[in-house]
Each structure stands twice: as structure tokens, then as C-alpha cells.
Design an enzyme around this catalytic site. Sequence first.
Site, PDB file in Angstrom:
ATOM      1  N   CYS A  13       1.491  -6.016   4.688  1.00 39.55           N
ATOM      2  CA  CYS A  13       1.872  -6.449   3.334  1.00 39.55           C
ATOM      3  C   CYS A  13       3.282  -7.018   3.261  1.00 39.55           C
ATOM      4  O   CYS A  13       3.624  -7.707   2.295  1.00 39.55           O
ATOM      5  CB  CYS A  13       1.754  -5.283   2.359  1.00 39.55           C
ATOM      6  SG  CYS A  13       0.261  -4.311   2.560  1.00 39.55           S
ATOM      7  N   HIS A  62      -2.939  -9.289  -4.862  1.00 38.32           N
ATOM      8  CA  HIS A  62      -2.187  -8.947  -3.653  1.00 38.32           C
ATOM      9  C   HIS A  62      -2.834  -9.577  -2.416  1.00 38.32           C
ATOM     10  O   HIS A  62      -3.496  -8.891  -1.640  1.00 38.32           O
ATOM     11  CB  HIS A  62      -2.144  -7.421  -3.539  1.00 38.32           C
ATOM     12  CG  HIS A  62      -1.324  -6.879  -2.407  1.00 38.32           C
ATOM     13  ND1 HIS A  62      -0.438  -7.637  -1.666  1.00 38.32           N
ATOM     14  CD2 HIS A  62      -1.251  -5.618  -1.885  1.00 38.32           C
ATOM     15  CE1 HIS A  62       0.124  -6.878  -0.740  1.00 38.32           C
ATOM     16  NE2 HIS A  62      -0.354  -5.654  -0.854  1.00 38.32           N
ATOM     17  N   CYS A  99       5.820  -2.069  -0.097  1.00 40.24           N
ATOM     18  CA  CYS A  99       5.360  -1.063   0.860  1.00 40.24           C
ATOM     19  C   CYS A  99       4.438  -1.766   1.849  1.00 40.24           C
ATOM     20  O   CYS A  99       3.920  -2.848   1.583  1.00 40.24           O
ATOM     21  CB  CYS A  99       4.642   0.082   0.156  1.00 40.24           C
ATOM     22  SG  CYS A  99       3.149  -0.383  -0.751  1.00 40.24           S
TER      23      CYS A  99
END
Length: 393
Positions: free
Chosen positions: A88, A349, A379
Site C-alpha cells: 500500500c 484504495h 499503513c
Amino acid sequence: MTDVVIVSAARTAVGKFGGSLAKIPAPELGAVVIKAALERAGVKPEQVSEVIMGQVLTAGSGQNPARQAAIKAGLPAMVPAMTINKVCGSGLKAVMLAANAIMAGDAEIVVAGGQENMSAAPHVLPGSRDGFRMGDAKLVDTMIVDGLWDVYNQYHMGITAENVAKEYGITREAQDEFAVGSQNKAEAAQKAGKFDEEIVPVLIPQRKGDPVAFKTDEFVRQGATLDSMSGLKPAFDKAGTVTAANASGLNDGAAAVVVMSAAKAKELGLTPLATIKSYANAGVDPKVMGMGPVPASKRALSRAEWTPQDLDLMEINEAFAAQALAVHQQMGWDTSKVNVNGGAIAIGHPIGASGCRILVTLLHEMKRRDAKKGLASLCIGGGMGVALAVERK
């Protein structure tokens, strides 16, 4: 030390899983934003030293998807490119690597960002190269195993959010309220046209007629209410609190920025959007990977000689409401300055792109508000965090 600046920032609208961008390969999405970022900066393709793009789900994408994106964007073959995977954090780590290269004198102008098409991630058949003599074979979903699965504890990212909720006392009600807030803010921002400047349209080919321009985030829920969310069942643990509505989505999209030294920007007559003040990486227990922004943000703020209270605006990625709330709790910053136009729970996302997507959104909102100090942080699956601080003069 060399001052490094960002002179332009662009992103695609974010597509929902199986939605408008599902048939557009990640390198093509990357090409759209690379080309747009350069055009917005007024930088010629041949002036670029390197392209660095994050992409997590690369199975079946072909060699070096960042290189594909650069070539498709019209950059000459002499310009090298690198694909990076920090899950991510990939899109933001790409920007950090661009800054590294410029500060070291290895590059003058770098295009950095991320690209992802989660809808197009293939299923694979492990062991099939040697054939199967008998019995069943199992297809493996690369989107889950390469993007959403904690390899150390053998469970989904959603369970790490459940772990955070338990450890930090984050209730289901608090998560749902946070998620509704994210959706409502994103809906309001869309209606006010706040994303229009940062989004570059993607032309979607049609079976008949002209291509259609995709330019609106399609994951945002219109008219989201607490009642509509509170009835959903937990998604990962029957006795848990994390649902599909208080977690981020599975999405497609891309984002890019043009990075150079302040001296180079002055030479070219360009006005920076912001200076990269500091950045940091950190590790945490994979079981609570959502807490990664805490040590990363603290480290980045320390290097900038700032406190959380100095920040005018923040984009802190919302992988899950549970971890976002716990991060805010631990950092003690002013939450009215965080994700003011909604976050990943509403916008989406696309994992390899999100790091740069939140930076692009941060930069444009800082310009709109004349904010001086900003922070982007995410994160990372596997137990890490990234954070990058920017400053406008």
C-alpha cells in the site's frame, strides 16, 4: 542538502471493482497520469531522468509495468523506468525514491507515482507447470494473495483491522460513524468540484461510437447514512466489527507527480506545488499493520522539526476505519484537518497507486486553502508505514 520540490500532480478518477476502469491495464492508467503530470508541469518527455511507479499486482502485466507506462506516455526509450512494490505504500515510496535520486545527484527530473488495476488481477494455478497426475487443483486469486493477505499469520488484512479494534478499543459504532463521515465528505467534495483539478480523464473505448471520458470517482456512496451501514454483517470475523462499509474498497486507478530540485524548477521557471520537507519509513507487528502510520509519521515529523499540532492538512490513508481511528488516537492531531474531502473508505484504495493518490489530493487541497504544512501517510500490509511531509512557501 538539496531542496526537492513537486511541480505538478495528477491522478485518474478511481474506479470501483469491475467498474469503468476494469478493462484498462494498469500501465495504460499509469501512462495517462505520467503524460498529464508532465504536460501540467510544462516539462518535455526528453527532459525526464527516470520514471518510478508503484504497482503491487503485477502478475500477467508484462515486464516492468512502469517502463510500459513510460513508453505509452510518450517518453523516449532512453529514459529508464522502475516498478516498485511496497504494497500500500508503493506510490508514496516511489516519490521518496525520486527525492533520493535527486538529492544524490543521480537524476534531475523524475516522474513518480503508482498504478493499479485490482479488477484485472488474474487467478493462477500453482503447480500447473509440471501438470497434475490426478485429483483437484486450486486456482489462487493473486489480488488476495499478493495484495491483501498477511503471509506471516495467514489471514486477510481485515483480521489485522479486527486486531487493532480490539487492542485500541475501537467500537463498531465508532467505525461506522467514521465511514459515514468519509463518504459524506467525499460526496460533498465531488459536488463542489474539489477533485476536478487533480483528476485527468481516462478515455474508455466503447463497442460503438467515441470513447467515453471517465473523470469522476465512482466508488463514493451518495447519501450514505449510519442506518445503511449499521445493518451490515462483519466481513472477516463473525463476532467482529469490521464490515465492507467501514473498510476501503478494491479499486483501480493511477497517480503521478513530477519531482525535481528547487534549483531546476527555478531554472525552468516553474512554481512548485510544495517542497518535500522530510519522509520516513517504519515497521510494526504485522498483526496490527494498520498502526504503521504512527511511527512513520512521528519519524517524518521529527526530521522536519514539526509537531502534529504544526500540521495544517493531512491525508492519512483509510485502509480501515478501525486503524484510522487508532492512528488518530495515538497521534493526537486535529482530526478536522485529516482527509477533509473524504478518504479511501469513500474514494477507494487502488493499492499500488494510493500512496501517490493521497499526495496528489493533499497538494491540491493545500493550494486551495493556502495551507503551509502537510503530511501524507499510509499503513502497509506486512506491518509497515510510510509518511511524507510537504511544505508550501
